[in-house]
Design a protein around this motif. Structure first.
Motif, mmCIF file in Angstrom:
data_model
loop_
_atom_site.group_PDB
_atom_site.id
_atom_site.type_symbol
_atom_site.label_atom_id
_atom_site.label_comp_id
_atom_site.label_asym_id
_atom_site.label_seq_id
_atom_site.Cartn_x
_atom_site.Cartn_y
_atom_site.Cartn_z
ATOM 1 N N ASP A 88 0.820 -1.212 0.000
ATOM 2 C CA ASP A 88 0.000 0.000 0.000
ATOM 3 C C ASP A 88 0.850 1.257 0.000
ATOM 4 O O ASP A 88 0.352 2.343 -0.330
ATOM 5 C CB ASP A 88 -0.927 0.009 1.219
ATOM 6 N N SER A 89 2.127 1.151 0.360
ATOM 7 C CA SER A 89 2.971 2.339 0.496
ATOM 8 C C SER A 89 4.165 2.353 -0.449
ATOM 9 O O SER A 89 4.987 3.263 -0.384
ATOM 10 C CB SER A 89 3.482 2.453 1.946
ATOM 11 N N LEU A 90 4.276 1.376 -1.357
ATOM 12 C CA LEU A 90 5.414 1.331 -2.267
ATOM 13 C C LEU A 90 4.942 0.893 -3.655
ATOM 14 O O LEU A 90 4.309 -0.157 -3.799
ATOM 15 C CB LEU A 90 6.479 0.365 -1.747
ATOM 16 N N ARG A 91 5.295 1.703 -4.666
ATOM 17 C CA ARG A 91 4.783 1.448 -6.009
ATOM 18 C C ARG A 91 5.854 1.725 -7.056
ATOM 19 O O ARG A 91 6.581 2.706 -6.973
ATOM 20 C CB ARG A 91 3.573 2.345 -6.274
ATOM 21 N N LEU A 92 5.913 0.850 -8.054
ATOM 22 C CA LEU A 92 6.803 0.996 -9.203
ATOM 23 C C LEU A 92 5.975 1.420 -10.410
ATOM 24 O O LEU A 92 4.882 0.890 -10.643
ATOM 25 C CB LEU A 92 7.503 -0.333 -9.502
ATOM 26 N N VAL A 93 6.487 2.391 -11.194
ATOM 27 C CA VAL A 93 5.800 2.828 -12.411
ATOM 28 C C VAL A 93 6.800 2.872 -13.557
ATOM 29 O O VAL A 93 7.998 3.118 -13.355
ATOM 30 C CB VAL A 93 5.125 4.210 -12.243
ATOM 31 N N ALA A 94 6.300 2.639 -14.775
ATOM 32 C CA ALA A 94 7.133 2.721 -15.975
ATOM 33 C C ALA A 94 6.303 3.328 -17.096
ATOM 34 O O ALA A 94 5.098 3.052 -17.203
ATOM 35 C CB ALA A 94 7.650 1.345 -16.378
#
Length: 618
Positions: free
Chosen positions: A403-409
């Motif tokens: 819920d507190s860590l996200r990867l985006v590309a």
């Protein structure tokens, strides 16, 4: 043929059977601080956005005691600014190291900017007319068409949310005989709302250019060692009416006009006008289909003088029309289809070979979720009267580790159509120019927890057919290429009562053309920029500080003119001596540093301002 197929696809999609619409925007979606519309042309939260976004609210503008858009945006992630000598002087904004005309700017959904010069007069847009700014970094041509190589900035004019009638006003005095005043009123009822605002700013300013007299003159090719005053008067009106939960309308107008004096060998004074008029109709056609129709016009007018004698005028107008449908296909699955039409017109004392052109754009976007994965895909075709068909696309993916860590590309292509000046200016333009094009890739990581909110983005952009002066033909040509690599980072935390917001950008904007400039740094971009805002309240008292820093830059393609790095400190304080009254004070550039963001053009030394604000609290 391709356009006929796209029109047919849109018509077919609009007749799809209803499905539960969970991702599409609801009617009258509230403009909350964490909700944005620019990144996807639909309402999503900042956390949901797969593109890196910065949001500036009305509360931020007043807390920072910002006097201009430059104040607000300098030092933000990916933003580098060059200014030609103080308030009202020509200002260039470089987003992610791309050209100053590689950023698309909207006001309340209407595209603005000069069709001749190709850029936006940021210096003439008063902050007292602004409610909110959304800055989206990275290519967005697959949604917006030409110009969105570096990103998109959308400005929303003022409106209040308090029920009933709410008047407000402010008055400011400051260094260089600066006087500013604002007055407005917000009216909000059960079905309708209206916001009206007037603002005026006047300053004697300072000498914009440190040019030297001839012979041996340098800088602005003139020597005018006098103050260069600036005046701006503006008005905005924004209102709407909700007929039902399924239908509402909105209209807006913003007008800013005034006088600007500067140093120049051909002209040294301008009377200008910036104006935007627009309207929007929203319909909820079914539980699964939202439809929006937007129409408007923007004007960029300038009458230019030399020592009081009229020399020229450059008046441009952009007419905008947009139709967009957002269709819920299933839970957490949203399809958006739409069409844009823009027509540019030029009215000038300079004889352009062509004085108008239009562009029709058709786009499709899919947004979806599957477990911890988020997806976005978009494609757009632009049919330009001058350049024919141009297709761009974008892909984005997000993965939530928790819920507190996200990867985006992200990956995207973009393009920029040449301006009227580049194409047709007598004795200079080249009608054979082709659009500039780009491809970008980026990866980012975001975190939000007890230790604060942070994000880091790495990006790589390649731009082909950059337009630059070609000595072989004595005119602009598609002769340059660029590769821009960079890292953007931001961190925000509340610690022991102090609110800290910080950002850092490391940029490597290189010219990679074969020839004399190969390997050089693109001009006027600082390779390192950063900003720290620190604020705290002690009951009715508030204090704050902003540190903004930028590394060295070069002023020319040949990297022969070097501009040194700098750092400035601004201090501010305020006191609410009643629930409705606030007095604010600010000292800018406390250490009185001398620095330049464009060669020979002065920036303000230490300055002071004092503001009184009235706004009833409910």
């Amino acid at each position: 043929m391709h356009r006929t197929m796209l029109y047919a696809a849109i018509a077919a999609l609009l007749t799809l059977p209803s499905a539960p619409l969970l991702a599409a925007p609801a009617p009258h979606t509230p403009e909350l601080d964490d909700v944005i519309v620019t990144a996807t042309r639909t309402a999503v939260t900042v956390d949901e956005s797969l593109a890196p976004v910065n949001v500036i609210t009305r509360a931020d503008i007043e807390r920072l005691q910002a006097r201009s858009l430059i104040d607000l945006m300098r030092g933000l992630p990916g933003v580098s600014i060059a200014n030609n000598g103080g308030p009202g002087k020509a200002t260039s904004l470089f987003l992610r190291g791309t050209e100053s005309d590689h950023v698309l700017v909207l006001i309340d959904g209407i595209k603005i900017g000069s069709a001749t010069a190709g850029n936006v007069a940021f210096q003439d847009l008063p902050v007292e007319q602004i409610e909110r700014i959304e800055i989206v970094r990275g290519p967005r041509s697959s949604l917006y068409g030409s110009e969105a190589i570096g990103g998109v900035i959308q400005i929303f004019t003022r409106r209040g949310r308090e029920a009933g009638v709410t008047p407000y006003f402010s008055a400011t005095v400051g260094s260089h005989n600066t006087r500013e005043a604002t007055a407005g009123v917000n009216l909000n009822g059960e079905q309708g709302w209206l916001a009206a605002n007037l603002a005026h700013a006047d300053t004697d300013s300072f000498n914009s250019c440190r040019g030297k007299p001839s012979p041996g003159g340098a800088g602005c090719f003139t020597y005018e060692p006098d103050d260069d005053p600036y005046r701006n008067s503006s008005a905005s009106l924004r209102g709407g009416w909700r007929f039902s939960d399924a239908a509402d309308i909105e209209a807006n107008v913003l007008r800013a006009e005034g006088r600007n004096a500067y140093d120049g060998s051909f002209v040294n004074e301008s009377l200008y006008r910036e104006q935007v008029v627009g309207g929007k109709v929203h319909l909820l056609l079914s539980d699964s289909v939202n439809f929006n129709l937007i129409a408007g016009s923007s004007q960029d007018y300038s009458d230019n003088f030399s020592n009081g004698v009229f020399v020229s005028k450059f008046d441009t107008q952009r007419d905008n029309y947009t139709a967009q449908a957002d269709i819920g296909l299933a839970k957490d699955q949203l399809l958006s289809v739409g069409a844009d039409y823009v027509n540019d017109d030029v009215d000038s004392t300079t004889a352009f070979a062509e004085s108008s052109r239009d562009n029709t754009g058709l786009f499709v976007q899919y947004q979806g979720k599957a477990g911890r994965h988020d997806f976005q895909a978009s494609v757009r075709n632009d049919d330009n009267e001058q350049f024919g068909s141009h297709t761009t696309g974008g892909l984005a993916w997000g993965f939530a580790f928790s819920d507190s860590l996200r990867l985006v590309a992200n990956y995207g292509t973009a393009f920029k159509a040449p301006t009227f000046n580049e194409l047709y200016f007598p004795g200079y333009g080249n009608a054979n120019l082709q659009p500039e094009s780009s491809r970008s890739i980026e990866i980012g990581l975001r975190g939000d927890g007890a230790g604060g909110r942070w994000d880091v983005h790495l990006f790589d952009t390649r731009i082909d057919d950059l337009i630059a002066y070609d000595a072989a033909i004595f005119a602009p040509g598609n002769v340059d290429e660029a590769r821009i690599k960079g890292v953007e980072a931001s961190y925000a935390v509340d610690l022991a009562g102090w609110a800290l917001n910080s950002s850092l950008t490391l940029l490597n904007p290189k010219n990679v053309s074969s020839g004399f400039n190969d390997g050089n740094v693109l001009p006027r971009r600082a390779r390192q920029t950063g900003r720290i805002d620190l604020d705290r309240r002690f009951g009715d008292f508030g204090v704050g500080a902003t540190v903004e820093a930028a590394g060295k830059r070069y002023d020319d393609l040949g990297n022969n003119t070097r501009l040194g790095g700098y750092a400035t400190l601004d201090l501010r304080a305020d006191y609410a001596f009643s629930p409705d009254w606030l007095i604010q004070g600010r000292v800018s550039n406390v250490a009185d540093h001398d620095y330049e963001t464009a060669a020979f053009y002065n920036q303000a030394g230490r300055t002071y301002s004092l503001t009184l604000r009235y706004q009833p609290k409910r």
